[in-house]
Design a protein around this motif. Structure first.
Motif, PDB file in Angstrom:
ATOM      1  N   GLY A  42       0.787  -1.234   0.000  1.00  0.00           N
ATOM      2  CA  GLY A  42       0.000   0.000   0.000  1.00  0.00           C
ATOM      3  C   GLY A  42       0.810   1.271   0.000  1.00  0.00           C
ATOM      4  N   SER A  43       2.099   1.167  -0.268  1.00  0.00           N
ATOM      5  CA  SER A  43       2.934   2.373  -0.236  1.00  0.00           C
ATOM      6  C   SER A  43       3.142   2.985  -1.625  1.00  0.00           C
ATOM      7  CB  SER A  43       4.270   2.082   0.451  1.00  0.00           C
ATOM      8  OG  SER A  43       4.861   0.943  -0.100  1.00  0.00           O
ATOM      9  N   MET A  44       2.291   2.607  -2.565  1.00  0.00           N
ATOM     10  CA  MET A  44       2.311   3.185  -3.902  1.00  0.00           C
ATOM     11  C   MET A  44       3.656   2.973  -4.600  1.00  0.00           C
ATOM     12  SD  MET A  44       0.126   6.578  -4.918  1.00  0.00           S
ATOM     13  CE  MET A  44       1.098   7.770  -4.124  1.00  0.00           C
ATOM     14  N   MET A  45       4.132   1.734  -4.492  1.00  0.00           N
ATOM     15  CA  MET A  45       5.429   1.417  -5.089  1.00  0.00           C
ATOM     16  C   MET A  45       5.351   0.236  -6.055  1.00  0.00           C
ATOM     17  SD  MET A  45       7.804   3.371  -3.519  1.00  0.00           S
ATOM     18  CE  MET A  45       9.354   2.501  -3.411  1.00  0.00           C
ATOM     19  N   CYS A  46       4.125  -0.214  -6.417  1.00  0.00           N
ATOM     20  CA  CYS A  46       4.119  -1.432  -7.230  1.00  0.00           C
ATOM     21  C   CYS A  46       3.083  -1.469  -8.359  1.00  0.00           C
ATOM     22  CB  CYS A  46       3.916  -2.654  -6.336  1.00  0.00           C
ATOM     23  SG  CYS A  46       2.239  -2.857  -5.689  1.00  0.00           S
ATOM     24  N   ALA A  47       1.932  -0.904  -8.196  1.00  0.00           N
ATOM     25  CA  ALA A  47       0.848  -0.958  -9.192  1.00  0.00           C
ATOM     26  C   ALA A  47       0.212  -2.347  -9.346  1.00  0.00           C
ATOM     27  CB  ALA A  47       1.287  -0.438 -10.561  1.00  0.00           C
ATOM     28  N   THR A  48       0.461  -3.249  -8.396  1.00  0.00           N
ATOM     29  CA  THR A  48      -0.183  -4.569  -8.476  1.00  0.00           C
ATOM     30  C   THR A  48      -1.532  -4.575  -7.738  1.00  0.00           C
ATOM     31  OG1 THR A  48       0.946  -5.436  -6.512  1.00  0.00           O
ATOM     32  CG2 THR A  48       2.024  -5.777  -8.645  1.00  0.00           C
ATOM     33  N   CYS A  49      -2.014  -3.396  -7.439  1.00  0.00           N
ATOM     34  CA  CYS A  49      -3.347  -3.263  -6.827  1.00  0.00           C
ATOM     35  C   CYS A  49      -4.277  -2.493  -7.760  1.00  0.00           C
ATOM     36  CB  CYS A  49      -3.246  -2.551  -5.485  1.00  0.00           C
ATOM     37  SG  CYS A  49      -2.648  -0.850  -5.653  1.00  0.00           S
ATOM     38  N   HIS A  50      -3.887  -2.457  -9.030  1.00  0.00           N
ATOM     39  CA  HIS A  50      -4.652  -1.712 -10.041  1.00  0.00           C
ATOM     40  C   HIS A  50      -6.104  -2.210 -10.092  1.00  0.00           C
ATOM     41  CE1 HIS A  50      -5.006  -1.007 -14.711  1.00  0.00           C
ATOM     42  NE2 HIS A  50      -5.675  -0.083 -14.037  1.00  0.00           N
ATOM     43  N   ARG A  64      -7.487  10.768  -8.674  1.00  0.00           N
ATOM     44  CA  ARG A  64      -6.292  10.037  -8.229  1.00  0.00           C
ATOM     45  C   ARG A  64      -5.470  10.899  -7.275  1.00  0.00           C
ATOM     46  NH1 ARG A  64      -4.806   8.209 -14.330  1.00  0.00           N
ATOM     47  NH2 ARG A  64      -6.537   6.757 -14.566  1.00  0.00           N
ATOM     48  N   MET A  65      -4.752  10.220  -6.393  1.00  0.00           N
ATOM     49  CA  MET A  65      -3.853  10.909  -5.466  1.00  0.00           C
ATOM     50  C   MET A  65      -2.576  11.297  -6.204  1.00  0.00           C
ATOM     51  SD  MET A  65      -5.660  10.617  -2.800  1.00  0.00           S
ATOM     52  CE  MET A  65      -5.490  10.135  -1.116  1.00  0.00           C
ATOM     53  N   ASP A  66      -1.831  12.207  -5.605  1.00  0.00           N
ATOM     54  CA  ASP A  66      -0.528  12.566  -6.164  1.00  0.00           C
ATOM     55  C   ASP A  66       0.326  11.318  -6.290  1.00  0.00           C
ATOM     56  OD1 ASP A  66      -1.029  15.204  -6.386  1.00  0.00           O
ATOM     57  OD2 ASP A  66       0.102  15.814  -4.610  1.00  0.00           O
ATOM     58  N   GLY A  67       0.914  11.126  -7.436  1.00  0.00           N
ATOM     59  CA  GLY A  67       1.817   9.995  -7.626  1.00  0.00           C
ATOM     60  C   GLY A  67       1.153   8.776  -8.229  1.00  0.00           C
ATOM     61  N   GLU A  68      -0.161   8.700  -8.186  1.00  0.00           N
ATOM     62  CA  GLU A  68      -0.823   7.509  -8.743  1.00  0.00           C
ATOM     63  C   GLU A  68      -0.595   7.381 -10.247  1.00  0.00           C
ATOM     64  OE1 GLU A  68      -4.891   7.529  -6.469  1.00  0.00           O
ATOM     65  OE2 GLU A  68      -4.847   5.770  -7.765  1.00  0.00           O
ATOM     66  N   ASP A  69      -0.676   8.487 -10.943  1.00  0.00           N
ATOM     67  CA  ASP A  69      -0.489   8.433 -12.397  1.00  0.00           C
ATOM     68  C   ASP A  69       0.853   7.800 -12.755  1.00  0.00           C
ATOM     69  OD1 ASP A  69      -2.841   9.565 -13.546  1.00  0.00           O
ATOM     70  OD2 ASP A  69      -2.216  11.498 -12.739  1.00  0.00           O
ATOM     71  N   ASP A  70       1.888   8.244 -12.072  1.00  0.00           N
ATOM     72  CA  ASP A  70       3.225   7.720 -12.383  1.00  0.00           C
ATOM     73  C   ASP A  70       3.291   6.224 -12.141  1.00  0.00           C
ATOM     74  OD1 ASP A  70       4.072  10.205 -13.049  1.00  0.00           O
ATOM     75  OD2 ASP A  70       5.023  10.629 -11.119  1.00  0.00           O
ATOM     76  N   MET A  71       2.709   5.782 -11.030  1.00  0.00           N
ATOM     77  CA  MET A  71       2.777   4.354 -10.713  1.00  0.00           C
ATOM     78  C   MET A  71       1.912   3.537 -11.665  1.00  0.00           C
ATOM     79  SD  MET A  71       4.722   3.066  -8.455  1.00  0.00           S
ATOM     80  CE  MET A  71       5.179   1.710  -9.518  1.00  0.00           C
ATOM     81  N   SER A  83      -8.997   3.931 -14.001  1.00  0.00           N
ATOM     82  CA  SER A  83      -7.969   3.181 -13.275  1.00  0.00           C
ATOM     83  C   SER A  83      -7.591   3.879 -11.983  1.00  0.00           C
ATOM     84  CB  SER A  83      -6.702   3.046 -14.139  1.00  0.00           C
ATOM     85  OG  SER A  83      -6.908   2.168 -15.211  1.00  0.00           O
ATOM     86  N   ARG A  84      -7.452   3.093 -10.933  1.00  0.00           N
ATOM     87  CA  ARG A  84      -6.942   3.587  -9.648  1.00  0.00           C
ATOM     88  C   ARG A  84      -6.018   2.538  -9.056  1.00  0.00           C
ATOM     89  NH1 ARG A  84      -9.557   7.518  -6.638  1.00  0.00           N
ATOM     90  NH2 ARG A  84      -7.568   7.436  -5.520  1.00  0.00           N
ATOM     91  N   LEU A  85      -5.131   2.999  -8.193  1.00  0.00           N
ATOM     92  CA  LEU A  85      -4.411   2.083  -7.319  1.00  0.00           C
ATOM     93  C   LEU A  85      -5.348   1.847  -6.144  1.00  0.00           C
ATOM     94  CD1 LEU A  85      -0.841   3.676  -7.335  1.00  0.00           C
ATOM     95  CD2 LEU A  85      -1.631   1.676  -8.636  1.00  0.00           C
TER      96      LEU A  85
END
Ligand code: FES
Length: 107
Positions: A42-50, A64-71, A83-85
């Motif tokens: 859940g630390s926004m480091m993987c995108a496997t929760c798409h 989306r939260m800040d940083g979600e787009d990049d991930m 799409s969301r994380l």
């Protein structure tokens, strides 16, 4: 409790009840939902929760939260405007009945 329905890539639905304050990702893991991996916890480091927020819920889940787009650029399946994380979607009473769709692949 907040009810959440997860719809897998084949259209099969699983409905669970989660606590307010859980995330869509943590509730999925706690309920053994296939299709959400949540590798980074859940630390926004993987995108496997798409996940894809159901159209009817897009407004209530907010942007989306800040940083979600990049991930999300690292997601294994197609990224759409819904799409969301799922680790960044926190469950509140307002989201009771939320429906999210799961991608065919997370890795
Ligand atoms: S669990 Fe890793 S980004 Fe959501």
């Amino acid at each position: 409790m907040v009810k959440v329905t997860y719809v897998d890539a084949e259209g099969a639905e699983t409905r669970i009840e989660a606590e307010e304050g859980d995330t869509v990702m943590s509730a999925a893991i706690a309920n053994d939902i296939d299709g959400i991996v949540g590798e980074c916890g859940g630390s926004m480091m993987c995108a496997t929760c798409h996940c894809y927020v159901d159209e009817a819920w897009a407004e209530k889940t907010g942007p989306r939260m800040d940083g979600e787009d990049d991930m999300l650029d690292c997601a294994a399946s197609e990224v759409t405007e819904r799409s969301r994380l799922s680790c960044q979607v926190r469950l509140t009473a307002d989201l009771d009945g939320l429906v999210v769709h799961l991608p065919a692949e997370q890795i």
